[in-house]
Design a protein around this motif. Structure first.
Motif, PDB file in Angstrom:
ATOM      1  N   TYR A 211      47.047  33.172  28.028  1.00 39.23           N
ATOM      2  CA  TYR A 211      47.966  33.544  29.111  1.00 39.23           C
ATOM      3  C   TYR A 211      47.472  34.635  30.055  1.00 39.23           C
ATOM      4  O   TYR A 211      47.915  34.709  31.194  1.00 39.23           O
ATOM      5  CB  TYR A 211      49.315  33.978  28.506  1.00 39.23           C
ATOM      6  CG  TYR A 211      49.879  32.934  27.584  1.00 39.23           C
ATOM      7  CD1 TYR A 211      50.199  31.673  28.082  1.00 39.23           C
ATOM      8  CD2 TYR A 211      50.046  33.178  26.226  1.00 39.23           C
ATOM      9  CE1 TYR A 211      50.682  30.685  27.242  1.00 39.23           C
ATOM     10  CE2 TYR A 211      50.537  32.196  25.382  1.00 39.23           C
ATOM     11  CZ  TYR A 211      50.846  30.948  25.890  1.00 39.23           C
ATOM     12  OH  TYR A 211      51.315  29.975  25.062  1.00 39.23           O
ATOM     13  N   ASP A 212      46.596  35.511  29.562  1.00 42.62           N
ATOM     14  CA  ASP A 212      46.123  36.637  30.383  1.00 42.62           C
ATOM     15  C   ASP A 212      45.471  36.094  31.659  1.00 42.62           C
ATOM     16  O   ASP A 212      44.421  35.457  31.591  1.00 42.62           O
ATOM     17  CB  ASP A 212      45.127  37.461  29.547  1.00 42.62           C
ATOM     18  CG  ASP A 212      44.488  38.611  30.308  1.00 42.62           C
ATOM     19  OD1 ASP A 212      44.818  38.818  31.489  1.00 42.62           O
ATOM     20  OD2 ASP A 212      43.650  39.309  29.698  1.00 42.62           O
ATOM     21  N   GLY A 213      46.089  36.339  32.797  1.00 36.32           N
ATOM     22  CA  GLY A 213      45.563  35.856  34.073  1.00 36.32           C
ATOM     23  C   GLY A 213      46.020  34.451  34.379  1.00 36.32           C
ATOM     24  O   GLY A 213      46.590  34.184  35.441  1.00 36.32           O
TER      25      GLY A 213
ATOM     26  N   ASP B  35      36.224  37.423  38.373  1.00 36.15           N
ATOM     27  CA  ASP B  35      35.823  38.502  37.458  1.00 36.15           C
ATOM     28  C   ASP B  35      36.837  39.642  37.396  1.00 36.15           C
ATOM     29  O   ASP B  35      36.500  40.794  37.664  1.00 36.15           O
ATOM     30  CB  ASP B  35      34.441  39.054  37.868  1.00 36.15           C
ATOM     31  CG  ASP B  35      33.931  40.114  36.875  1.00 36.15           C
ATOM     32  OD1 ASP B  35      34.173  39.976  35.676  1.00 36.15           O
ATOM     33  OD2 ASP B  35      33.288  41.091  37.333  1.00 36.15           O
ATOM     34  N   GLU B  36      38.065  39.302  37.033  1.00 40.31           N
ATOM     35  CA  GLU B  36      39.053  40.380  36.852  1.00 40.31           C
ATOM     36  C   GLU B  36      38.746  41.175  35.594  1.00 40.31           C
ATOM     37  O   GLU B  36      39.014  42.366  35.513  1.00 40.31           O
ATOM     38  CB  GLU B  36      40.468  39.782  36.766  1.00 40.31           C
ATOM     39  CG  GLU B  36      41.579  40.827  36.747  1.00 40.31           C
ATOM     40  CD  GLU B  36      41.956  41.317  35.359  1.00 40.31           C
ATOM     41  OE1 GLU B  36      42.779  42.238  35.271  1.00 40.31           O
ATOM     42  OE2 GLU B  36      41.433  40.777  34.346  1.00 40.31           O
ATOM     43  N   GLU B  37      38.211  40.485  34.584  1.00 44.49           N
ATOM     44  CA  GLU B  37      38.078  41.145  33.285  1.00 44.49           C
ATOM     45  C   GLU B  37      36.995  42.225  33.285  1.00 44.49           C
ATOM     46  O   GLU B  37      37.093  43.200  32.555  1.00 44.49           O
ATOM     47  CB  GLU B  37      37.802  40.114  32.183  1.00 44.49           C
ATOM     48  CG  GLU B  37      38.967  39.173  31.904  1.00 44.49           C
ATOM     49  CD  GLU B  37      40.157  39.879  31.249  1.00 44.49           C
ATOM     50  OE1 GLU B  37      40.110  41.095  31.056  1.00 44.49           O
ATOM     51  OE2 GLU B  37      41.149  39.185  30.954  1.00 44.49           O
ATOM     52  N   GLY B  38      35.936  42.011  34.044  1.00 40.59           N
ATOM     53  CA  GLY B  38      34.854  43.000  34.020  1.00 40.59           C
ATOM     54  C   GLY B  38      34.094  42.992  32.706  1.00 40.59           C
ATOM     55  O   GLY B  38      33.271  43.864  32.454  1.00 40.59           O
TER      56      GLY B  38
ATOM     57  N   GLU C 268      52.711  41.056  29.624  1.00 36.94           N
ATOM     58  CA  GLU C 268      52.635  42.528  29.555  1.00 36.94           C
ATOM     59  C   GLU C 268      51.361  43.006  28.867  1.00 36.94           C
ATOM     60  O   GLU C 268      50.780  44.012  29.248  1.00 36.94           O
ATOM     61  CB  GLU C 268      53.852  43.092  28.801  1.00 36.94           C
ATOM     62  CG  GLU C 268      53.809  44.615  28.707  1.00 36.94           C
ATOM     63  CD  GLU C 268      54.725  45.185  27.629  1.00 36.94           C
ATOM     64  OE1 GLU C 268      55.724  44.540  27.261  1.00 36.94           O
ATOM     65  OE2 GLU C 268      54.412  46.291  27.145  1.00 36.94           O
ATOM     66  N   GLN C 269      50.938  42.313  27.846  1.00 35.09           N
ATOM     67  CA  GLN C 269      49.753  42.686  27.056  1.00 35.09           C
ATOM     68  C   GLN C 269      49.962  43.973  26.258  1.00 35.09           C
ATOM     69  O   GLN C 269      49.006  44.586  25.792  1.00 35.09           O
ATOM     70  CB  GLN C 269      48.498  42.849  27.925  1.00 35.09           C
ATOM     71  CG  GLN C 269      48.193  41.647  28.802  1.00 35.09           C
ATOM     72  CD  GLN C 269      46.911  41.795  29.578  1.00 35.09           C
ATOM     73  OE1 GLN C 269      46.924  42.332  30.673  1.00 35.09           O
ATOM     74  NE2 GLN C 269      45.806  41.328  29.027  1.00 35.09           N
ATOM     75  N   GLY C 270      51.189  44.416  26.149  1.00 33.76           N
ATOM     76  CA  GLY C 270      51.534  45.606  25.389  1.00 33.76           C
ATOM     77  C   GLY C 270      52.864  45.342  24.694  1.00 33.76           C
ATOM     78  O   GLY C 270      53.465  44.268  24.869  1.00 33.76           O
TER      79      GLY C 270
ATOM     80  N   SER D 180      47.109  41.281  22.853  1.00 32.14           N
ATOM     81  CA  SER D 180      46.395  40.597  23.945  1.00 32.14           C
ATOM     82  C   SER D 180      44.905  40.882  23.821  1.00 32.14           C
ATOM     83  O   SER D 180      44.492  41.682  22.995  1.00 32.14           O
ATOM     84  CB  SER D 180      46.926  41.069  25.292  1.00 32.14           C
ATOM     85  OG  SER D 180      46.348  40.319  26.334  1.00 32.14           O
ATOM     86  N   HIS D 181      44.088  40.214  24.650  1.00 28.93           N
ATOM     87  CA  HIS D 181      42.627  40.242  24.465  1.00 28.93           C
ATOM     88  C   HIS D 181      42.338  39.861  23.014  1.00 28.93           C
ATOM     89  O   HIS D 181      41.507  40.471  22.343  1.00 28.93           O
ATOM     90  CB  HIS D 181      42.026  41.613  24.839  1.00 28.93           C
ATOM     91  CG  HIS D 181      41.954  41.820  26.326  1.00 28.93           C
ATOM     92  ND1 HIS D 181      41.372  42.913  26.911  1.00 28.93           N
ATOM     93  CD2 HIS D 181      42.372  41.030  27.349  1.00 28.93           C
ATOM     94  CE1 HIS D 181      41.442  42.806  28.230  1.00 28.93           C
ATOM     95  NE2 HIS D 181      42.060  41.676  28.516  1.00 28.93           N
ATOM     96  N   ASN D 182      42.995  38.834  22.584  1.00 24.18           N
ATOM     97  CA  ASN D 182      42.966  38.396  21.182  1.00 24.18           C
ATOM     98  C   ASN D 182      43.488  36.956  21.208  1.00 24.18           C
ATOM     99  O   ASN D 182      44.459  36.666  21.912  1.00 24.18           O
ATOM    100  CB  ASN D 182      43.918  39.314  20.378  1.00 24.18           C
ATOM    101  CG  ASN D 182      43.980  38.978  18.903  1.00 24.18           C
ATOM    102  OD1 ASN D 182      43.967  37.821  18.497  1.00 24.18           O
ATOM    103  ND2 ASN D 182      44.084  40.012  18.095  1.00 24.18           N
TER     104      ASN D 182
END
Ligand code: GLV
Ligand code: MN
Ligand code: MN
Length: 411
Positions: free
Chosen positions: A92-94, A126-129, A191-193, A380-382
């Protein structure tokens, strides 16, 4: 007919995009400008064309899809996000921000609604960097915050040059950079939090976003035999890296408030069980909602590095990777988001974003705000990143209502 989000269509597109770059572990891996990123982009562009949108690509690879308005002389409203992921990304992120944008277009098409202003769905590069620092690189170049030639010359963690990769995957476009300048920008994101999930809110109206400081720290010591070298004679780059990791953790704990600190990447050379490390390269990510406090954290880290170089007898050099000040979003758009959430009977609250987002760059050039939906357990990032389908749909409906309001705004 009132436009409405089609739940099945939105969820099916999210599933289909998440299947591109899926790893045996279940993670979604579409690092920026890799073959999997290209496959994801090709799929999204195909959906854009099928919706009748006019697609353009700028020289940093940002994709813009325009649904024309009745009055082409008025600046369009923009929504969107990114589809690149970290190596261990979720579904879902992005992706939600981009695909909900397409679903808004589909809903307007189905209901045969013409808007005064055009509506653009953007996919930023490249939003993630994670492969090419800094993060939010495509949107940063779009708003003029980083010269194009510098961005194209960036080197990735695997040694590739950004401009070469962009050409290789066929996304070095020719559309004028920085166009179209939007009337307003609204980004829907998970939200990722933990806040919304823990407090039982369905929608976050995001009013600010914390500052981000990334640096790469290179330590040079001396490799030697792990069995024969007395402790007092060591110049251990591995130990120095570990000490930095412990220091920033303690720093964040001691500073409190919104201060967070992370060492997310450590590389040791030669990285062997019985050899004292000669070199260590690590990253430090510091974030705070308060710029002065973020500067304090940076200064305290710099002081610690100087002491450590002295006490361990190692050389330490720092290279900035990203530095963005905290951002305040547009209070008027945040209030509209709340009003739309109220119309849908969705419990909402104002909040801060802990993560970086393309919206923070767009805020430099136009009124901007974000809509958050809950991340279950704040993960998130998971690969385990999860948002309940009802919340994905609720967020898309709030995006639809907010964009429709803005598309009919005169000034
Ligand atoms: C982007 O995902 C960031 O906040 O690191
Ligand atoms: Mn994101
Ligand atoms: Mn992310």
């Amino acid at each position: 007919m009132n436009p409405a989000i089609d739940r099945r269509r939105l969820l099916d597109r999210l599933d289909a995009l998440a299947a591109i770059g899926r790893q045996p572990s279940g993670a979604c891996c579409r690092l920026a400008l890799t073959d999997d990123d290209r496959a994801g982009r090709d799929q999204v562009v195909a959906w854009m064309r099928a919706l009748g949108l006019a697609v353009s690509i700028d020289p940093i690879g940002n994709i813009f899809a325009l649904r024309a308005g009745r009055r082409p002389e008025l600046a369009p409203v923009m929504t969107g996000s990114h589809i690149d992921t970290v190596r261990t990304g979720g579904a879902y992120d992005g992706n939600l921000g981009v695909l909900a944008g397409l679903e808004v277009v589909a809903a307007l098409n189905d209901a045969a609604i013409d808007t005064e202003r055009g509506l653009v769905v953007a996919v930023f590069t490249d939003e993630e960097g994670a492969r090419f620092a800094p993060d939010m690189l495509g949107s940063l170049v779009f708003v003029g915050g980083l010269p194009l030639d510098q961005a194209l010359a960036m080197r990735s963690i695997d040694g590739a040059i950004l401009g070469d990769e962009l050409r290789r995957i066929g996304y070095a476009g020719t559309a004028p950079l920085g166009e179209p300048l939007p009337h307003a920008f609204v980004e829907l994101h998970i939200e990722q939090g933990p806040v919304l999930d823990a407090e039982g809110f369905r929608i976050g109206a995001v009013e600010d976003l914390q500052g981000i400081s990334w640096q790469e720290i290179r330590i040079r010591g001396q490799s030697n035999h792990a069995g024969t070298t007395p402790m007092r004679l060591r110049h251990d780059a591995g130990h120095a890296a570990a000490a930095i990791s412990c220091f920033v953790r303690e720093l964040a704990r001691e500073m409190g408030g919104s201060q967070v600190a992370t060492v997310g990447k450590v590389d040791l050379v030669p990285n062997l069980v019985n050899v004292i490390a000669a070199q260590a390269t690590l990253t430090v990510d510091l974030r705070n909602t308060d710029e002065a406090r973020l500067q304090q954290a940076e200064a305290r880290l710099a002081g610690f590095l100087a002491q450590l170089a002295e006490s361990e007898g190692v050389d330490i050099a720092c290279r900035p990777l990203a530095r963005f000040e905290p951002v305040r979003f547009d209070g008027g758009i945040a209030a509209r988001i709340e009003a739309v959430a109220d119309r849908h009977g969705l419990a909402r609250r104002r909040m801060t974003s802990g993560a970086g987002h393309d919206a923070q760059m767009l805020a430099r050039v136009c009124p901007t705000a974000m809509i958050f939906v809950p991340s279950v357990g704040g993960i998130s990032h998971n690969p385990a990143e999860h948002t309940e389908p009802d919340d994905l749909v609720a967020g898309a409906n709030v995006l639809l209502g907010t964009l429709l309001d803005l598309c009919h705004e005169e000034n």
